[in-house]
Design a protein around this motif. Structure first.
Motif: not given
Length: 191
Positions: A108-126, A140-143
């Motif tokens: 059985p699955l123990s847990a699901v860890v869901a990480l989240d961040a604002d879209r602008d933060v993700l765009m900058a990181r990528m 930027p378009e592909a991201i």
């Protein structure tokens, strides 16, 4: 108790980094579907050959084959003490397939860890990652397109796991070690 974890979240949120840290902490393998495909391709396995035939045509590997590759990996000896799965499931049919696999393997699955961040933060990181790693596919378009696909197809799966009482939501912004400590505290509180 063996930890069997999914780590989910949009691209650029730090899933791979956190999976590696959790893997080290719990002494269990971090498994990314990309790594599984690369292993099968490199070793010329039957699953790898099938995947290659789709990739050579520029097509996505179909769910049925992705499911088979994941099930094969979850049946290996090194995962008997637990695992962290990164990059799967990405769709509702894959959730159903994973449920069936885990039932078949009696793990059985123990847990699901869901990480989240604002879209602008993700765009900058990528974009920063693209510059550092020289990744031509991180325009930027592909991201933006990959983030849209995640929001449309994968993010809704989090509700399924929340309904099952398995979801741990974590802010993916902050000090890397603080984020892992938060995840570990949540996981250990469940054990």
């Amino acid at each position: 108790m063996a930890q069997r974890l999914l780590i989910m979240g949009p691209q650029g949120v730090g899933k791979g980094t956190q999976a590696a840290l959790l893997s080290e902490h719990y002494g269990i393998p971090a498994i990314s579907t990309g790594d599984i495909f690369r292993y099968n391709l490199k070793n010329g396995t039957e699953l790898g050959k099938q995947a290659q035939s789709y990739m050579n045509k520029g097509e996505l590997v179909p769910d049925q084959l992705t499911n088979a590759v994941v099930e094969d990996r979850l049946g290996m000896d090194d995962v008997k003490g637990g695992w962290i799965l990164d990059g799967y499931p990405r769709s509702a049919p894959q959730v159903e397939a994973l449920d069936a696999m885990l039932e078949h393997l009696d793990t059985p699955l123990s847990a699901v860890v869901a990480l989240d961040a604002d879209r602008d933060v993700l765009m900058a990181r990528m974009q920063k990652r693209a510059q550092i790693e020289g990744r031509a596919d991180d325009t930027p378009e592909a991201i933006a397109k990959r983030l849209d696909v995640y929001a449309k197809e994968t993010e809704p799966l989090l509700q399924t796991y929340a309904d099952r009482g398995l979801l741990i939501k974590v802010n993916g912004v902050g000090e890397i070690n603080d984020i892992s400590a938060s995840i570990i505290a949540d996981l250990d509180a469940r054990s």
